[in-house]
Design a protein around this motif. Structure first.
Motif, PDB file in Angstrom:
ATOM      1  N   LYS A 125      12.274  66.857   0.449  1.00 62.75           N
ATOM      2  CA  LYS A 125      12.066  65.412   0.393  1.00 62.75           C
ATOM      3  C   LYS A 125      12.479  64.715   1.687  1.00 62.75           C
ATOM      4  O   LYS A 125      11.877  63.720   2.100  1.00 62.75           O
ATOM      5  CB  LYS A 125      12.852  64.813  -0.780  1.00 62.75           C
ATOM      6  N   THR A 126      13.526  65.246   2.335  1.00 67.86           N
ATOM      7  CA  THR A 126      14.023  64.602   3.552  1.00 67.86           C
ATOM      8  C   THR A 126      13.269  65.031   4.801  1.00 67.86           C
ATOM      9  O   THR A 126      13.518  64.503   5.883  1.00 67.86           O
ATOM     10  CB  THR A 126      15.515  64.927   3.734  1.00 67.86           C
ATOM     11  N   ALA A 127      12.328  66.010   4.671  1.00 65.28           N
ATOM     12  CA  ALA A 127      11.635  66.527   5.844  1.00 65.28           C
ATOM     13  C   ALA A 127      10.583  65.557   6.357  1.00 65.28           C
ATOM     14  O   ALA A 127      10.309  65.495   7.557  1.00 65.28           O
ATOM     15  CB  ALA A 127      10.996  67.879   5.536  1.00 65.28           C
ATOM     16  N   CYS A 128       9.967  64.809   5.433  1.00 65.74           N
ATOM     17  CA  CYS A 128       8.921  63.862   5.818  1.00 65.74           C
ATOM     18  C   CYS A 128       9.173  62.527   5.129  1.00 65.74           C
ATOM     19  O   CYS A 128       9.675  62.488   4.000  1.00 65.74           O
ATOM     20  CB  CYS A 128       7.527  64.370   5.421  1.00 65.74           C
ATOM     21  N   SER A 129       8.795  61.458   5.792  1.00 66.85           N
ATOM     22  CA  SER A 129       8.893  60.139   5.173  1.00 66.85           C
ATOM     23  C   SER A 129       7.795  59.983   4.126  1.00 66.85           C
ATOM     24  O   SER A 129       6.801  60.727   4.122  1.00 66.85           O
ATOM     25  CB  SER A 129       8.763  59.051   6.236  1.00 66.85           C
ATOM     26  N   THR A 130       7.959  59.030   3.231  1.00 67.14           N
ATOM     27  CA  THR A 130       6.957  58.820   2.181  1.00 67.14           C
ATOM     28  C   THR A 130       5.611  58.433   2.778  1.00 67.14           C
ATOM     29  O   THR A 130       4.556  58.818   2.248  1.00 67.14           O
ATOM     30  CB  THR A 130       7.429  57.722   1.212  1.00 67.14           C
ATOM     31  N   LYS A 131       5.607  57.688   3.868  1.00 68.00           N
ATOM     32  CA  LYS A 131       4.343  57.283   4.488  1.00 68.00           C
ATOM     33  C   LYS A 131       3.578  58.484   5.025  1.00 68.00           C
ATOM     34  O   LYS A 131       2.359  58.585   4.859  1.00 68.00           O
ATOM     35  CB  LYS A 131       4.607  56.280   5.606  1.00 68.00           C
ATOM     36  N   VAL A 132       4.292  59.395   5.682  1.00 67.59           N
ATOM     37  CA  VAL A 132       3.633  60.583   6.228  1.00 67.59           C
ATOM     38  C   VAL A 132       3.197  61.516   5.108  1.00 67.59           C
ATOM     39  O   VAL A 132       2.107  62.110   5.151  1.00 67.59           O
ATOM     40  CB  VAL A 132       4.569  61.299   7.224  1.00 67.59           C
ATOM     41  N   ARG A 133       4.030  61.652   4.090  1.00 62.92           N
ATOM     42  CA  ARG A 133       3.660  62.492   2.950  1.00 62.92           C
ATOM     43  C   ARG A 133       2.395  61.940   2.279  1.00 62.92           C
ATOM     44  O   ARG A 133       1.486  62.693   1.904  1.00 62.92           O
ATOM     45  CB  ARG A 133       4.821  62.550   1.951  1.00 62.92           C
ATOM     46  N   ALA A 134       2.336  60.617   2.132  1.00 64.17           N
ATOM     47  CA  ALA A 134       1.154  60.000   1.534  1.00 64.17           C
ATOM     48  C   ALA A 134      -0.075  60.229   2.408  1.00 64.17           C
ATOM     49  O   ALA A 134      -1.171  60.522   1.915  1.00 64.17           O
ATOM     50  CB  ALA A 134       1.398  58.505   1.340  1.00 64.17           C
ATOM     51  N   LYS A 135       0.084  60.109   3.719  1.00 58.36           N
ATOM     52  CA  LYS A 135      -1.039  60.334   4.634  1.00 58.36           C
ATOM     53  C   LYS A 135      -1.549  61.774   4.530  1.00 58.36           C
ATOM     54  O   LYS A 135      -2.762  62.021   4.591  1.00 58.36           O
ATOM     55  CB  LYS A 135      -0.595  60.019   6.065  1.00 58.36           C
ATOM     56  N   LEU A 136      -0.638  62.708   4.348  1.00 62.01           N
ATOM     57  CA  LEU A 136      -1.021  64.111   4.197  1.00 62.01           C
ATOM     58  C   LEU A 136      -1.877  64.306   2.945  1.00 62.01           C
ATOM     59  O   LEU A 136      -2.912  64.990   2.974  1.00 62.01           O
ATOM     60  CB  LEU A 136       0.244  64.976   4.132  1.00 62.01           C
ATOM     61  N   TYR A 137      -1.476  63.692   1.824  1.00 61.91           N
ATOM     62  CA  TYR A 137      -2.240  63.856   0.589  1.00 61.91           C
ATOM     63  C   TYR A 137      -3.579  63.126   0.653  1.00 61.91           C
ATOM     64  O   TYR A 137      -4.559  63.556   0.020  1.00 61.91           O
ATOM     65  CB  TYR A 137      -1.414  63.387  -0.609  1.00 61.91           C
ATOM     66  N   VAL A 138      -3.656  62.032   1.397  1.00 58.69           N
ATOM     67  CA  VAL A 138      -4.956  61.393   1.604  1.00 58.69           C
ATOM     68  C   VAL A 138      -5.876  62.325   2.386  1.00 58.69           C
ATOM     69  O   VAL A 138      -7.074  62.429   2.089  1.00 58.69           O
ATOM     70  CB  VAL A 138      -4.787  60.046   2.342  1.00 58.69           C
ATOM     71  N   ALA A 139      -5.333  63.015   3.384  1.00 56.45           N
ATOM     72  CA  ALA A 139      -6.136  63.985   4.143  1.00 56.45           C
ATOM     73  C   ALA A 139      -6.604  65.123   3.246  1.00 56.45           C
ATOM     74  O   ALA A 139      -7.761  65.565   3.327  1.00 56.45           O
ATOM     75  CB  ALA A 139      -5.322  64.520   5.318  1.00 56.45           C
TER      76      ALA A 139
END
Length: 732
Positions: free
Chosen positions: A68-82
């Motif tokens: 959970k601490t490896a990526c911010s929520t914004k980046v994690r969300a961007k990854l799932y959008v991709a």
């Protein structure tokens, strides 16, 4: 005095060289690597039709965000959008894409699709994932940019649909009355988006003014202020047309209240960009919207831009959070698009057997992102009083924009040669000396707070000055207001050339406090205000400066500008050393205004000064910078300075002979810079950008300085000539 003049002229150039600009706050550890993988996968593998390769690489990136601490929520969300983009647009798996999109929305309710990678299949899966969420006024839907842009227009699905019921009493249509009743129930349940959606459906079936008034009220409570304002204004028009005065007045009052609350965003386009496309929350902005205030709903809003600079594709993305009544300015600065995929990194992640090995792959690939600026400058000064100063300078600045830190430094050498009237008056020969000025500074950004530390020295044969200081600045109101507080401490040792400080020295201490604030007034104007106070203690009298004194009957007949021969003829024979007060308090109030026109910039500065010695001054400085083509900028420069003399300043000091000896004034000086004077400066400057990336700059400037001394001996005017040539380069 000459040193002070040269230092004042050089200070803006040296300060610009070592100024450490604020940088963005640091993100989660793996954010940068994951963002690079996401962007390059979409621009390379996905665009080339290699969907399986794209999906495999994104799944590896997903593992990089496993903690959970490896990526911010914004980046994690961007990854799932991709992931959803590849699954829907490439693999044709809408169910899996919908699940990926739903996860992205759960991570960050403000996330949006990649505008350059959309298709009907992707938008359908996205819409289905978005409509699956809750709809109460406090849900993520009310904060979502897409929902905020179109919820009231019917983009949100109806939970309950009309099934042929008969119209209620007073209604013409069953559909209108049915959806109105659903809207009233949603309003009572405080489900504002449902209320607005049902109310809109009712109004489209039967255009009642009271229904539109209800829709506007629910939109306002849902945070859809822009839509609510439009509907209130439509209500005013409809109610006035139907002579429903009370509703018209009530709607007008609420519209006025909303209009004052609605935040705005100003998007400034970059210069020299072609094929430019700028989107705000996914909606493309027209040319006339750029640079203008765009009303938006409160919350996070994302600006995405793409374009070409010198034929190379570049992009930009920034999210701002605007609150009630705020105006945020987003300056689009295109940067090269994502880096090429690091195949070695992907291979390392594929071969990793454990999470620790996987994390090691990322750590090994991580490079320290640094921006480096360095340069050198050569400046020279000459005046009509036979003083020459030559000053070479080198400077550098290192900035890590990702982690929010930087440091820089400079080294200046002054070579001063003088044979002025004052030197001749003391029967001293022409002299030459060197001064060395090293300076270092660094800063670290902690969120919106930037902390700066700096230190400098000035080393001369008869003077050693040291200073240390700190500055704390904080960005407020979307960086439109930046107050700062600075403190500096200086410790100087004044001596005699060729004499040890142990034999003769004077200590001078200074405490300087500076309060400043910059204000972004609008899309093209900035105002900076500043108040400074300096508390100085110690004897700053010059051990070489001798003051001519006169008998009481001669002093009244001494005239301004009296020649050296005449002064020597009438003066007393004794050589009296200068003596200044042992303390001094200085205060200054300044304001600087800058306004950017389409192809030019105006900079104006005013400074008011007063001190405990009785000296008062005003300084006005103007520059008007013109852009000549893409790579050349020129500017004229004008400066006016006027000051009164210190309270103890005299044209001719009186010394009386008494039985106990010669009685001289307790305070006395021959420094004409402490007397009344006027100064006018005029000059020109230019900057030429060159190199493949236009990251080299050559700056040339020249000034003519005229000083009129109003009440001094020997000379009444002085012409000075200052020029500087600077070469600088930016390396990323």
């Amino acid at each position: 005095m000459i040193r002070r003049l040269a230092q004042a002229l050089l200070a803006p150039l040296v300060a610009a060289a070592i100024t450490l600009a604020p940088a963005p706050a640091s993100a989660a550890p793996n954010d940068e690597e994951v963002e690079v993988l996401v962007q390059t996968v979409l621009e390379a593998s996905y665009k080339e039709g290699k969907y399986k390769e794209a999906l495999d690489t994104l799944n590896l990136a997903k593992q990089a965000c496993a903690k959970k601490t490896a990526c911010s929520t914004k980046v994690r969300a961007k990854l799932y959008v991709a992931l959803g983009t590849v699954l829907a647009g490439g693999m044709k798996k809408p169910a899996d894409a919908k699940a990926a999109f739903a996860t992205a929305i759960k991570e960050d309710p403000t996330i949006a699709l990649f505008p350059e990678f959309t298709s009907p299949e992707i938008e359908k899966a996205w819409s289905e994932a978005r409509s699956g969420g809750a709809s109460s006024g406090g849900s993520p839907d009310t904060k979502d940019p897409k929902a905020a842009a179109g919820a009231s227009g019917g983009s949100k699905k109806l939970k309950v649909t009309y099934d042929g019921q008969a119209p209620a009493r007073g209604w013409r249509t069953g559909e209108g009355s049915f959806y109105y009743e659903q809207a009233i129930q949603a309003e009572k349940a405080r489900e504002w988006l449902d209320c607005a959606t049902y109310g809109r459906a009712s109004y489209e079936a039967e255009d009642r003014t009271s229904t539109l008034f209800l829709v506007a009220g629910c939109e306002a409570r849902a945070g859809l202020w822009v839509e609510a304002l439009a509907d209130y204004e439509a209500t005013v028009e409809a109610a006035s047309r139907k002579n429903i005065r009370q509703m018209s007045a009530q709607a007008q009052r609420r519209a006025d209240e909303l209009r004052a609350k609605i935040p705005k965003i100003v998007v400034q386009k970059p210069a020299n960009a072609t094929d430019l496309k700028i989107r705000l929350n996914g909606a493309t902005l027209s040319e006339d919207q750029l640079g203008a205030e765009i009303p938006v709903n409160p919350g996070e809003r994302t600006v995405v831009a793409t374009g070409k600079v010198n034929g190379a594709e570049q992009s930009f993305e920034q999210t701002v959070n605007v609150a009630e009544g705020e105006t945020a300015t987003v300056e689009v600065k295109l940067v090269p698009k994502g880096k090429a995929i690091d195949r070695a990194l992907v291979k390392c992640m594929q071969d990793a057997q454990t999470q620790d090995q996987f994390d090691d792959c990322i750590a090994k690939s991580r490079k320290l992102p640094l921006n480096l600026k360095f340069g050198l400058e050569f400046s020279a000064y000459h005046d009509s009083d036979k003083v020459d100063v030559v000053s070479p300078t080198v400077f550098f600045n290192v900035e890590n924009p990702t982690s929010g830190w930087g440091f820089g430094g400079s080294f200046l050498v002054d070579v001063v040669t003088a044979a002025s009237t004052d030197i001749v008056a003391t029967a001293s020969p022409r002299w030459t000396e060197q001064r060395y000025v090293p300076a270092l500074g660094g800063h670290k950004k902690f969120g919106d707070v930037d902390v700066n530390l700096h230190a400098a020295m000035s080393i001369e044969p008869d003077y050693l000055a040291t200073s240390v200081g700190t500055t704390v600045a904080i960005d407020l109101k979307q960086k439109t207001v930046t107050p700062s507080l600075s403190y500096d401490f200086s410790y100087d040792i004044a001596g005699r050339s060729g004499t040890s400080y142990e034999v003769f020295s004077r200590r001078i201490q200074r405490h300087a406090l500076d309060l400043a604030s910059s204000f972004v007034l609008d899309k093209s104007s900035i105002l900076t205000t500043n108040f400074s106070a300096v508390i100085e203690s110690g004897d700053s009298s010059k051990p070489y400066r001798y003051i001519p004194t006169f008998s009481p009957d001669i002093a009244p007949r001494v005239l301004p500008g009296q020649s050296l021969a005449t002064v020597n003829f009438y003066r007393n024979p004794e050589r009296i050393l200068e003596q200044l007060p042992l303390s001094r308090q200085r205060f200054a109030l300044a304001a600087r205004y800058a306004h950017r026109f389409s192809a030019s910039t105006l900079r104006a500065e005013e400074r008011l000064y007063a001190d405990s010695w009785g000296l008062k001054a005003t300084t006005t400085d103007l520059r008007y910078l013109f852009d000549v083509g893409k790579n050349v900028r020129i500017w004229p420069h004008f400066r006016f300075h006027a000051q009164t003399g210190a309270a103890f300043w005299q044209l001719a000091y009186v010394a009386e002979r008494t039985p106990t000896g010669l009685q001289v004034p307790a305070l006395r000086t021959g420094d004409r810079e402490l007397g009344p004077l006027l100064g006018v400066t005029g000059g020109l400057g230019t900057r030429i950008a060159f190199g493949e990336n236009k990251n080299w700059g050559l700056i040339a400037s020249g000034d003519v300085i005229y000083t009129r001394f109003l009440n001094t001996l020997f000379i009444l005017q002085r012409f000075g000539y200052f020029g500087a040539l600077t070469l600088e380069v930016d390396v990323e």
